[in-house]
Design a protein around this motif. Sequence first.
Motif, short mmCIF file in Angstrom:
data_model
loop_
_atom_site.label_atom_id
_atom_site.label_comp_id
_atom_site.label_asym_id
_atom_site.label_seq_id
_atom_site.Cartn_x
_atom_site.Cartn_y
_atom_site.Cartn_z
N VAL A 1 11.68 -1.80 -1.81
CA VAL A 1 12.91 -1.89 -1.03
C VAL A 1 12.64 -1.62 0.44
O VAL A 1 13.15 -2.32 1.33
N VAL A 2 11.84 -0.59 0.74
CA VAL A 2 11.52 -0.27 2.13
C VAL A 2 10.75 -1.41 2.79
O VAL A 2 11.02 -1.78 3.94
N LEU A 3 9.80 -1.99 2.08
CA LEU A 3 9.03 -3.11 2.62
C LEU A 3 9.95 -4.27 2.99
O LEU A 3 9.77 -4.92 4.03
N LEU A 4 10.94 -4.54 2.16
CA LEU A 4 11.83 -5.68 2.38
C LEU A 4 12.89 -5.37 3.43
O LEU A 4 13.12 -6.17 4.35
N LEU A 5 13.56 -4.24 3.31
CA LEU A 5 14.68 -3.93 4.21
C LEU A 5 14.22 -3.72 5.64
O LEU A 5 14.92 -4.11 6.59
N PHE A 6 13.07 -3.10 5.81
CA PHE A 6 12.59 -2.80 7.15
C PHE A 6 11.58 -3.84 7.65
O PHE A 6 10.92 -3.63 8.67
N ARG B 1 2.69 -9.60 4.34
CA ARG B 1 3.14 -10.50 3.28
C ARG B 1 2.38 -10.26 1.98
O ARG B 1 2.97 -10.25 0.89
N THR B 2 1.08 -10.05 2.07
CA THR B 2 0.28 -9.82 0.87
C THR B 2 0.73 -8.56 0.14
O THR B 2 0.85 -8.54 -1.09
N VAL B 3 1.01 -7.50 0.91
CA VAL B 3 1.46 -6.25 0.31
C VAL B 3 2.82 -6.45 -0.36
O VAL B 3 3.05 -5.98 -1.48
N ALA C 1 5.88 -6.65 -5.22
CA ALA C 1 6.95 -7.33 -5.94
C ALA C 1 6.50 -7.75 -7.33
O ALA C 1 7.23 -7.55 -8.33
N LEU C 2 5.30 -8.30 -7.45
CA LEU C 2 4.77 -8.68 -8.76
C LEU C 2 4.55 -7.46 -9.65
O LEU C 2 4.85 -7.47 -10.85
N GLY C 3 4.01 -6.40 -9.05
CA GLY C 3 3.77 -5.19 -9.83
C GLY C 3 5.04 -4.51 -10.28
O GLY C 3 5.05 -3.77 -11.27
N SER C 4 6.15 -4.75 -9.58
CA SER C 4 7.41 -4.09 -9.93
C SER C 4 8.01 -4.63 -11.22
O SER C 4 8.82 -3.94 -11.86
N PHE C 5 7.65 -5.84 -11.64
CA PHE C 5 8.23 -6.40 -12.86
C PHE C 5 7.90 -5.56 -14.09
O PHE C 5 8.81 -5.16 -14.83
N PRO C 6 6.63 -5.29 -14.40
CA PRO C 6 6.36 -4.42 -15.55
C PRO C 6 6.89 -3.00 -15.36
O PRO C 6 7.30 -2.35 -16.32
N VAL C 7 6.89 -2.53 -14.11
CA VAL C 7 7.38 -1.17 -13.85
C VAL C 7 8.87 -1.08 -14.18
O VAL C 7 9.31 -0.14 -14.86
N ILE C 8 9.66 -2.02 -13.72
CA ILE C 8 11.11 -2.00 -13.98
C ILE C 8 11.38 -2.18 -15.48
O ILE C 8 12.29 -1.55 -16.04
N ILE D 1 3.53 -0.78 8.06
CA ILE D 1 3.07 -0.31 6.76
C ILE D 1 2.96 1.22 6.74
O ILE D 1 3.24 1.85 5.71
N ASP D 2 2.57 1.83 7.87
CA ASP D 2 2.47 3.29 7.90
C ASP D 2 3.85 3.94 7.79
O ASP D 2 4.00 4.98 7.13
N PHE D 3 4.85 3.32 8.41
CA PHE D 3 6.22 3.81 8.25
C PHE D 3 6.65 3.69 6.79
O PHE D 3 7.26 4.62 6.23
N ALA D 4 6.34 2.57 6.15
CA ALA D 4 6.74 2.37 4.76
C ALA D 4 6.09 3.40 3.84
O ALA D 4 6.73 3.93 2.93
N VAL D 5 4.81 3.70 4.09
CA VAL D 5 4.11 4.69 3.26
C VAL D 5 4.71 6.08 3.47
O VAL D 5 4.97 6.81 2.51
N THR D 6 4.94 6.46 4.72
CA THR D 6 5.47 7.79 5.02
C THR D 6 6.89 7.94 4.49
O THR D 6 7.24 8.95 3.86
N PHE D 7 7.73 6.95 4.75
CA PHE D 7 9.12 7.03 4.31
C PHE D 7 9.20 7.03 2.78
O PHE D 7 10.01 7.77 2.20
N SER D 8 8.39 6.23 2.12
CA SER D 8 8.38 6.24 0.65
C SER D 8 7.92 7.59 0.11
O SER D 8 8.39 8.04 -0.94
#
Length: 499
Positions: free
Chosen positions: A233-238, A243-245, A250-257, A428-435
């Motif tokens: 969500v953070v990657l998309l909203l912000f 793109r690769t990340v 997104a692909l990894g989230s399918f089995p997780v969800i 990406i550093d903001f996304a990692v820290t905020f997550s």
Amino acid sequence: MDDRTWWFGYAAVVLGGLFITFVAQRNVTTPFLGLSLALLAVILTGWTMFPRASLYAVLALTVVSDQATLAWYPFVKNLSSRESISFVADSLTVSPLDLALVSGVAISALRQFAAHRRLVADNPLRRPMWFFFGFVLYGFVRGISSGGDVRIAVLVGRPLLYVFFTYVIAMNELTEPKHRRWAFAAVIVGIVAQSLLSIEFLTRLSAADRDTLESFTEHGAAIGHNLVIVFLVVLLLFRVRRRTVRWAVALGSFPVIFVYLLGQRRAGVAALLVAGIVVAIMLFWRARTRFWVVVPFTALLLAAYTGAFWNSTSSAGFPAQAVKTVIAPDSASAKDQSSDLYRDMEAFNLNYTIRTAPITGYGFGQPFLRPVPLPDISVFELNAYQPHNSVLWVWTKLGFFGFTTMLYLLARTIVIGIERCRRMTNGIDFAVTFSSVLFVIMYAVYTYVDVSWDARNTVLFGLAAAICCTPETQRPREPDRPAPRTTSASRSAYRSMSA
């Protein structure tokens, strides 16, 4: 040694470990003890030469663990666990994770002391983390000296030590933003791998076993699943321009969800909703126009979903049922109402236990008092020692001052992390820290209502605290690989320049 060779070695260790896990789960009776111990030996040796690579491997191997779906998985289990593929002897009540973290923190602290005359890199949580470590040790002394069960004390108490160990290693070794990115990536990869292995476990169950399955995944697994969701969500909203990340997460989230919905942890949904509120606040600060587009639409969508699945008993409707138990508890299912009643009775007993020893606590290995008898759930071995309310549980074990230190760690980590995020640019550093901040928030919420002081989440808490609290002005220490060799020509050139 160049960067390509270094990362090739790291990838070989991680992929080798994943290969062992995928092969081992096919036949747990196969003697994989030698392979698993060889992997452990590689990690222990790696602390001296490639400490960051060893930390990444430890993080990934830890979050893969799950007691419910991967009973054979050895990394967080004692070498005395007979169901583990790394069973050695009944008397070895120590796990590979214990050996990895203890050796890692010792080597990292000694290296830090040799370079800077301190055991932990300077950071705003250094003192409270030391205090928390001291109170955890006090909990062991207090409980065992008063006749507590030593085995139980080790099982329930040592995960709290993992917070300190992981934090110290991460603070000393993750000195640059890219190091923290790789550590966070190792966690995400491990969570996705755990979800895939859990799905594979489900496919091997018969229809009858699926119907009688009491719990799918461990209690605390939901927090790790939440982390993958909020990171996406953070990657998309912000609009993080990686793109690769974005595609990989997104692909990894399918089995997780999928596993998240099957796990049906109401506390996980509550923690995710709180994290969503924090994301909305951060979006309001940083992108107000986007906030007024995304947040109202999301609120309407969630309201419509909750209404549509209000009476659904399917896995897809579980989050709606979790919301239902909060806003309309009388309309909840009989199973949910029974669970809530059990937790209320348990909370009463915890408060009674606290009042009998408010300052000193009882320490690890001692059961909490039960003036109100609880229903029998003896299928859970630690039911008398590890209640659902893990916040009050800390008070019963560490006393008032240990409890307040734990609350301070959670609150201070969140405050420092939010302050850092507000000063960072989108990336990406903001996304990692905020997550990481969101993980601590979700962990605090989840801990209040469910069992969460397990090895996986305490290691993640230690890492998240280090990511949130690493000083922005911290200078990187020497590279995490051998220094390049100097040639005779370079030495001659250096002497001529000096002359």
